[in-house]
Design a protein around this motif. Structure first.
Motif, short mmCIF file in Angstrom:
data_model
loop_
_atom_site.label_atom_id
_atom_site.label_comp_id
_atom_site.label_asym_id
_atom_site.label_seq_id
_atom_site.Cartn_x
_atom_site.Cartn_y
_atom_site.Cartn_z
N GLU A 1 -6.41 10.74 -5.65
CA GLU A 1 -5.16 11.50 -5.73
C GLU A 1 -4.77 11.97 -4.33
O GLU A 1 -5.64 12.30 -3.51
N ARG A 2 -3.47 11.98 -4.06
CA ARG A 2 -3.02 12.41 -2.73
C ARG A 2 -3.45 13.85 -2.46
O ARG A 2 -3.49 14.68 -3.36
N GLU A 3 -3.79 14.12 -1.18
CA GLU A 3 -4.13 15.49 -0.80
C GLU A 3 -2.95 16.17 -0.15
O GLU A 3 -2.80 17.39 -0.20
N MET B 1 0.83 -1.21 0.00
CA MET B 1 0.00 0.00 0.00
C MET B 1 0.86 1.25 0.00
O MET B 1 1.92 1.27 0.62
N ASP B 2 0.42 2.31 -0.68
CA ASP B 2 1.11 3.59 -0.62
C ASP B 2 0.75 4.31 0.68
O ASP B 2 -0.31 4.05 1.26
N ALA B 3 1.60 5.26 1.06
CA ALA B 3 1.35 5.98 2.32
C ALA B 3 0.46 7.20 2.14
O ALA B 3 0.04 7.81 3.11
N ASP B 4 0.14 7.54 0.89
CA ASP B 4 -0.49 8.85 0.64
C ASP B 4 -2.01 8.84 0.66
O ASP B 4 -2.64 9.79 0.21
N LEU B 5 -2.61 7.76 1.18
CA LEU B 5 -4.07 7.62 1.29
C LEU B 5 -4.78 7.53 -0.06
O LEU B 5 -5.99 7.70 -0.15
N SER B 6 -4.00 7.23 -1.10
CA SER B 6 -4.61 7.02 -2.41
C SER B 6 -5.37 5.69 -2.44
O SER B 6 -6.33 5.54 -3.19
N HIS B 7 -4.89 4.73 -1.68
CA HIS B 7 -5.52 3.41 -1.64
C HIS B 7 -6.51 3.33 -0.49
O HIS B 7 -6.23 3.83 0.60
MG MG Z 1 0.70 8.04 -4.71
#
Ligand code: MG
Ligand code: GTP
Length: 228
Positions: A199-201, A86-92
């Motif tokens: 998309e990341r915020e 998982m990515d860390a940017d809350l995209s998932h």
């Molecule tokens: Mg990302």
């Protein structure tokens, strides 16, 4: 079953707290590459109060693929049955983790490009690049997967034991493709479930031209050599 979420981080300080809260009651391993924004300090602080959190701290930025190779090794060495990437940017969407774990397959891909899958907040050119990169990879590799570059996956330990993941060379999106390719070539069962990707915020993207070209050449290389 012992499950762990593996999350590479580089300058994700502002995303860590809500990410940990949303993931909830499951072990999380962060692989941080000495993020200049102090991401590792934020994780260390949370870790004092939450024994489910783990961190591998590396000295310098070594890429996403390299971070996952370290994370997979940790997961196997520590007896985990499933790894969630998982990515860390809350995209998932963290709320989809139980479903990822539930599906009867060796490798489950959270997919933006099957019915029910969505992308929210991307400009048209970003969507275009990702969509066509996936059509290109799927066509050349002849794989039955629509989101080969997707980074929200669940992998059974048997897959990691079988493929030589430490021998995988690529780093950016290419790593995501390479991993799925070898799992598929070895005969493991892959399945996609639809996800909504946002998309990341907060924080900045690490996408670069180099990462896109790496994926382009990897697909050609794999399709020509058809290894394994
Ligand atoms: Mg990302
Ligand atoms: N440890 C480590 N993590 C990385 C590295 N490069 C990217 N990451 C992490 O990998 C994940 C995916 O990177 P992103 O910057 O979100 O890349 P992206 O998803 O292609 O781009 P955007 O979503 O548009 O920002 C994030 O959690 C990053 O923090 C790296 O060199 N080392």
């Amino acid at each position: 079953m012992k499950n762990i979420v593996v999350i590479p981080t580089y300058n994700e300080k502002r995303n860590i707290l809500s990410l940990v809260k949303k993931i909830g009651d499951i072990d999380i391993l962060f692989i941080d590459d000495n993020s200049p924004d102090g991401t590792a300090d934020v994780i260390e602080k949370l870790k004092m109060k939450n024994e489910k959190l783990k961190i591998i701290k590396r000295e310098r930025k070594m890429g996403l693929g390299s971070a996952y190779r370290a994370g997979f090794k940790y997961a196997l060495d520590n007896g985990y049955d499933n790894v969630i990437m998982m990515d860390a940017d809350l995209s998932h969407p963290p709320e989809k983790i139980p479903e990822l774990l539930d599906v009867d397959a060796d490798f489950v891909v959270g997919s933006r490009y099957i019915k029910g899958g969505k992308i929210v907040g991307w400009p048209w050119y970003r969507y275009f690049l990702s969509k066509y990169a996936n059509i290109y990879a799927k066509t050349f590799l002849k794989m039955p997967i629509n989101d080969l570059t997707g980074g929200f996956n669940r992998i059974k330990k048997e897959v990691l034991e079988e493929i030589d993941f430490e021998g995988l060379k690529s780093d950016g999106y290419a790593f995501q493709i390479e991993l799925k390719y070898y799992a598929w070539k070895k005969g493991f069962k892959l399945r996609e479930i639809p996800i909504t990707f946002k998309e990341r915020e907060k924080g900045k993207s690490k996408l670069s031209k180099k990462i896109v070209w790496e994926a382009f050449w990897l697909v050609l290389d794999l399709s020509v050599r058809c290894k394994v």
